[in-house]
Design a protein around this motif. Structure first.
Motif, PDB file in Angstrom:
ATOM      1  N   ASN A  84       0.808  -1.219   0.000  1.00  0.00           N
ATOM      2  CA  ASN A  84       0.000   0.000   0.000  1.00  0.00           C
ATOM      3  C   ASN A  84       0.842   1.271   0.000  1.00  0.00           C
ATOM      4  N   ASP A  85       0.813   1.991   1.148  1.00  0.00           N
ATOM      5  CA  ASP A  85       1.468   3.293   1.219  1.00  0.00           C
ATOM      6  C   ASP A  85       2.794   3.206   1.967  1.00  0.00           C
ATOM      7  N   GLY A  86       3.425   2.047   1.953  1.00  0.00           N
ATOM      8  CA  GLY A  86       4.666   1.949   2.703  1.00  0.00           C
ATOM      9  C   GLY A  86       5.229   0.550   2.604  1.00  0.00           C
ATOM     10  N   TYR A  87       5.793   0.081   3.708  1.00  0.00           N
ATOM     11  CA  TYR A  87       6.481  -1.215   3.682  1.00  0.00           C
ATOM     12  C   TYR A  87       6.143  -2.020   4.930  1.00  0.00           C
ATOM     13  N   ALA A  88       6.055  -3.334   4.758  1.00  0.00           N
ATOM     14  CA  ALA A  88       6.088  -4.237   5.908  1.00  0.00           C
ATOM     15  C   ALA A  88       7.544  -4.287   6.367  1.00  0.00           C
ATOM     16  N   VAL A  89       7.751  -4.304   7.676  1.00  0.00           N
ATOM     17  CA  VAL A  89       9.107  -4.235   8.229  1.00  0.00           C
ATOM     18  C   VAL A  89       9.384  -5.480   9.039  1.00  0.00           C
ATOM     19  N   LYS A  90      10.488  -6.138   8.759  1.00  0.00           N
ATOM     20  CA  LYS A  90      10.880  -7.257   9.606  1.00  0.00           C
ATOM     21  C   LYS A  90      12.342  -7.103  10.015  1.00  0.00           C
ATOM     22  N   ALA A  91      12.546  -6.986  11.339  1.00  0.00           N
ATOM     23  CA  ALA A  91      13.920  -6.951  11.846  1.00  0.00           C
ATOM     24  C   ALA A  91      14.404  -8.391  11.916  1.00  0.00           C
ATOM     25  N   VAL A  92      15.463  -8.679  11.216  1.00  0.00           N
ATOM     26  CA  VAL A  92      15.939 -10.061  11.133  1.00  0.00           C
ATOM     27  C   VAL A  92      17.012 -10.327  12.192  1.00  0.00           C
ATOM     28  N   THR A  93      17.850  -9.342  12.440  1.00  0.00           N
ATOM     29  CA  THR A  93      18.950  -9.521  13.395  1.00  0.00           C
ATOM     30  C   THR A  93      18.823  -8.494  14.524  1.00  0.00           C
ATOM     31  N   ASP A  94      19.598  -8.709  15.578  1.00  0.00           N
ATOM     32  CA  ASP A  94      19.613  -7.743  16.689  1.00  0.00           C
ATOM     33  C   ASP A  94      20.097  -6.380  16.206  1.00  0.00           C
ATOM     34  N   ARG A  95      21.042  -6.419  15.292  1.00  0.00           N
ATOM     35  CA  ARG A  95      21.561  -5.177  14.743  1.00  0.00           C
ATOM     36  C   ARG A  95      20.448  -4.422  14.009  1.00  0.00           C
ATOM     37  N   GLY A  96      19.613  -5.171  13.293  1.00  0.00           N
ATOM     38  CA  GLY A  96      18.475  -4.569  12.604  1.00  0.00           C
ATOM     39  C   GLY A  96      17.482  -3.987  13.592  1.00  0.00           C
ATOM     40  N   ARG A  97      17.197  -4.745  14.651  1.00  0.00           N
ATOM     41  CA  ARG A  97      16.264  -4.253  15.680  1.00  0.00           C
ATOM     42  C   ARG A  97      16.774  -2.952  16.299  1.00  0.00           C
ATOM     43  N   ALA A  98      18.062  -2.911  16.572  1.00  0.00           N
ATOM     44  CA  ALA A  98      18.641  -1.708  17.175  1.00  0.00           C
ATOM     45  C   ALA A  98      18.504  -0.515  16.228  1.00  0.00           C
ATOM     46  N   LEU A  99      18.712  -0.753  14.946  1.00  0.00           N
ATOM     47  CA  LEU A  99      18.634   0.340  13.971  1.00  0.00           C
ATOM     48  C   LEU A  99      17.212   0.882  13.873  1.00  0.00           C
ATOM     49  N   LEU A 100      16.238  -0.014  14.079  1.00  0.00           N
ATOM     50  CA  LEU A 100      14.832   0.385  13.951  1.00  0.00           C
ATOM     51  C   LEU A 100      14.324   1.169  15.159  1.00  0.00           C
ATOM     52  N   ALA A 101      15.145   1.245  16.217  1.00  0.00           N
ATOM     53  CA  ALA A 101      14.688   1.892  17.453  1.00  0.00           C
ATOM     54  C   ALA A 101      14.157   3.293  17.185  1.00  0.00           C
ATOM     55  N   GLY A 102      14.764   3.986  16.243  1.00  0.00           N
ATOM     56  CA  GLY A 102      14.346   5.367  15.990  1.00  0.00           C
ATOM     57  C   GLY A 102      13.233   5.501  14.962  1.00  0.00           C
ATOM     58  N   ALA A 103      12.701   4.400  14.456  1.00  0.00           N
ATOM     59  CA  ALA A 103      11.691   4.482  13.386  1.00  0.00           C
ATOM     60  C   ALA A 103      10.285   4.463  13.968  1.00  0.00           C
ATOM     61  N   SER A 104       9.397   5.184  13.311  1.00  0.00           N
ATOM     62  CA  SER A 104       8.014   5.203  13.764  1.00  0.00           C
ATOM     63  C   SER A 104       7.237   4.117  13.009  1.00  0.00           C
ATOM     64  N   LEU A 105       6.936   3.025  13.713  1.00  0.00           N
ATOM     65  CA  LEU A 105       6.312   1.868  13.070  1.00  0.00           C
ATOM     66  C   LEU A 105       4.830   1.793  13.414  1.00  0.00           C
ATOM     67  N   SER A 106       4.057   1.168  12.548  1.00  0.00           N
ATOM     68  CA  SER A 106       2.630   0.914  12.799  1.00  0.00           C
ATOM     69  C   SER A 106       2.392  -0.578  12.664  1.00  0.00           C
ATOM     70  N   GLU A 107       1.151  -0.938  12.781  1.00  0.00           N
ATOM     71  CA  GLU A 107       0.818  -2.346  12.594  1.00  0.00           C
ATOM     72  C   GLU A 107      -0.329  -2.475  11.618  1.00  0.00           C
ATOM     73  N   ALA A 108      -0.307  -3.539  10.841  1.00  0.00           N
ATOM     74  CA  ALA A 108      -1.391  -3.796   9.888  1.00  0.00           C
ATOM     75  C   ALA A 108      -1.858  -5.231  10.070  1.00  0.00           C
ATOM     76  N   ASP A 109      -3.112  -5.488   9.696  1.00  0.00           N
ATOM     77  CA  ASP A 109      -3.633  -6.849   9.846  1.00  0.00           C
ATOM     78  C   ASP A 109      -3.165  -7.759   8.727  1.00  0.00           C
ATOM     79  N   ALA A 110      -3.107  -7.180   7.531  1.00  0.00           N
ATOM     80  CA  ALA A 110      -2.832  -8.010   6.359  1.00  0.00           C
ATOM     81  C   ALA A 110      -1.357  -8.369   6.279  1.00  0.00           C
ATOM     82  N   PRO A 111      -1.028  -9.584   5.822  1.00  0.00           N
ATOM     83  CA  PRO A 111       0.374  -9.927   5.583  1.00  0.00           C
ATOM     84  C   PRO A 111       0.871  -9.198   4.348  1.00  0.00           C
TER      85      PRO A 111
END
Lengths: 326, 276
Positions: free
Chosen positions: A160-187
């Motif tokens: 749709n209007d953005g991206y599904a986000v998946k943090a795969v590693t701890d390093r990825g999770r740490a990088l995402l700390a500053g991102a404003s994330l939402s949740e969607a029902d659909a895969p």
């Protein structure tokens, strides 16, 4: 539940990352889209299909000084240039991320390459899944997939209007700390994968080594080396000293190619691979036979760049089919 | 992370002519600790830097422990880096990295008759083999030494011939492809000398190093004498940019000459798909 990020939030997040990292992303350079440093998210290209070059240059630069040599009256001082800031590579395709795993096998096996190792350690990868295959793509034949997350720190899938986000590693999770994330029902939507080729067996490859096929194929080859330069896994390099003046010398490491006529020629003249036939054959055997024998992974990720960019239309997929066929 | 591509600085303590266009460089590491830790065996090689021009791989031609912690390289002037090295003088600084590669199986061949066949600059990595056998003479059976060069003024380590020839239980022969006015010795290819000396393959191992064309015919000659591929040890040379398995120049099949060689048993080489 799917974690998502809107395009607007993504841009804010990227802009924030540029403060602490060298952010490398698909950016327009003349008529090409290349992975280059960006200073703001506005420079990034979102709809890029496949970049002209892979992100290899940010791990194995086209040219880098591996030793700076200063000469003065007191003698010589050797200095090893270091990577300045940590890097975030944004918009990496899963095949190009897989190429890093493939390169790790050779570059990080002992004794490890310190320059590649430093860049690997200090780089976070944020991938974007491919929606559909581009011309020449064959990642699924080489063990990858258009939405493969396993060689990335974060995987984004367009929706749709953005991206599904998946943090795969701890390093990825740490990088995402500053991102404003939402949740969607659909895969997130499922990627369309290219059809997988049937790969020849080791015995078939070995049995075809001396066939006239390689001479015929090499008749078409211009020896331009483009295939090696656009390849995300070609890693062969040359090393030369460059004296800027009598007191400053740089020991430069540059991309090289097995298709260069002097690649294997020794001082004194002996050349175990004297013609294009031996060199072109070496290219495909190294990629699809020898590397796997040594490192249990092939030296190709099926990105398709050599397929679409070879000026003589030499197509690695055709070679695979020719060798596998009768 | 340690950096294997960063050379150690060393000072040339001796530069001398070994033959026309071939010089011996004795190097002392500037950091004595580096010198003490530089542990190597006969057959291993190192990279020698002429800073500003480049670096190239050369077989180590000294024997660990014989020169305190100095090392020696024999360098034939054949290209850009070697030409630059030949311009250097005693007191000049070079770079050294290594040691790299495997070594001649001198522990495994104890008790055997050793046939050493060296041609031209190929004698460089064989010199520490000869020295090791001579210094541990009782550990090995008969030593048969065959040295060759294209012409008399290309023979290397001539000063050491007397010592080698005088070693107990040793046969020593030299030949040149083409003689000159002062040459009184054998004239002819090393394959002819090999056939004339005709060492028996019983309990023997042949070790050979030289230009690829010489090795090719020596292997043939040894086969004719009854040597099996398992009894022959040789070396492969290749262009190299790193010595540590990264630069992509020296792979023959899945083998790397820098990591898995440069020393190979002939039966290993026979399994390669291509001739190197």
């Amino acid at each position: 539940m799917t974690q998502t990020i809107s395009r607007a939030s993504l841009a804010l997040w990227l802009d924030a990352l540029t403060r602490d990292y060298t952010v490398i992303a698909p950016r327009r350079v003349d008529k090409l889209v290349l992975y280059k440093p960006i200073s703001s998210a506005e420079e990034m290209v979102y709809d890029f299909g496949r970049t002209g070059l892979s992100a290899k240059e940010h791990f194995l630069p086209m040219m880098q000084s591996i030793v700076n040599i200063h000469k003065d009256q007191n003698g010589l001082i050797l200095e090893v240039p270091r990577l300045g800031r940590s890097q975030v590579i944004f918009g990496l395709r899963p095949c190009d991320a897989r190429a890093l795993r493939v390169l790790d096998a050779v570059m990080l096996s002992e004794p490890a390459d310190a320059y590649y190792g430093e860049r690997r350690e200090n780089t976070v990868t944020v991938g974007i899944a491919c929606k559909e295959p581009q011309e020449g793509c064959f990642c699924t034949s080489m063990g990858g997939a258009p939405d493969d997350e396993k060689d990335l720190d974060i995987l984004l899938v367009e929706m749709n209007d953005g991206y599904a986000v998946k943090a795969v590693t701890d390093r990825g999770r740490a990088l995402l700390a500053g991102a404003s994330l939402s949740e969607a029902d659909a895969p997130p939507p499922v990627s369309k994968a290219p059809e997988a080729l049937q790969l020849p067996t080791l015995e078939t490859w070995q049995g075809r080594f001396n066939e006239a096929y390689w001479a015929r194929l090499s008749d078409r080859c211009l020896g331009c080396r483009l295939c090696a330069y656009v390849c995300p896994t070609c890693y062969c390099f040359d090393v030369r000293d460059y004296a800027e003046n009598s007191s400053e010398i740089k020991r430069l490491r540059c991309w090289d190619s097995c298709q260069a006529s002097g690649c294997y020629r020794l001082a004194g003249g002996h050349n175990p691979r004297p013609t294009k036939r031996e060199r072109l054959r070496q290219r495909f055997y190294h990629k699809l036979v020898y590397y796997g024998q040594r490192f249990q992974v092939d030296l190709c990720v099926g990105c398709g760049r050599c397929v679409v960019q070879c000026p003589a239309n030499i197509d690695i997929r055709e070679i695979i089919a020719d060798v596998a066929g009768q | 992370m340690s950096n294997p591509l960063l050379p150690h600085l060393a000072t040339l303590t001796q530069v001398k002519d070994l033959a026309v266009g071939i010089k011996l460089f004795r190097c002392k590491f500037n950091d004595s600790q580096v010198g003490a830790n530089f542990d190597y065996r006969p057959g291993q090689f190192g990279f020698l830097s002429a800073f500003g021009v480049g670096e190239s791989p050369f077989g180590l031609t000294s024997t660990k422990g014989r020169l305190n912690s100095e090392v020696e390289f024999a360098v034939a002037r054949v290209g850009t880096v070697t030409a630059a090295l030949h311009e250097l003088e005693e007191g000049d600084t070079v770079g050294i990295r290594g040691p790299y590669g495997n070594w001649f199986p001198l522990d495994e061949v104890r008790g055997k008759r050793i046939v050493i066949i060296g041609g031209g600059i190929g004698m460089a990595p064989l010199r520490p083999v000869i020295q090791t056998i001579i210094y541990n003479r009782r550990d090995y059976d008969e030593l048969i030494l065959l040295c060759a060069a294209r012409q008399p003024n290309l023979l290397v380590f001539k000063e050491e011939y007397d010592e080698w020839a005088a070693a107990p239980n040793t046969r020593f022969h030299v030949t040149v492809d083409v003689g000159d006015n002062s040459w009184k010795g054998n004239v002819g290819l090393i394959t002819k000398l090999l056939a004339d000396v005709a060492p028996t393959p019983d309990n023997a191992v042949a070790i050979t190093c030289g230009p690829p064309i010489m090795i090719k015919f020596v292997l043939k000659g040894l086969k004719e004498l009854g040597f099996t591929p398992e009894q022959i040890v040789t070396t492969l040379e290749s262009k190299m940019k790193c010595g540590i398995g990264k630069c992509g120049r020296c792979n023959v099949g899945e083998r790397y000459i820098c990591l898995d060689g440069p020393v190979f048993r002939y039966d290993q080489i026979l399994k390669f798909l291509e001739e190197f």
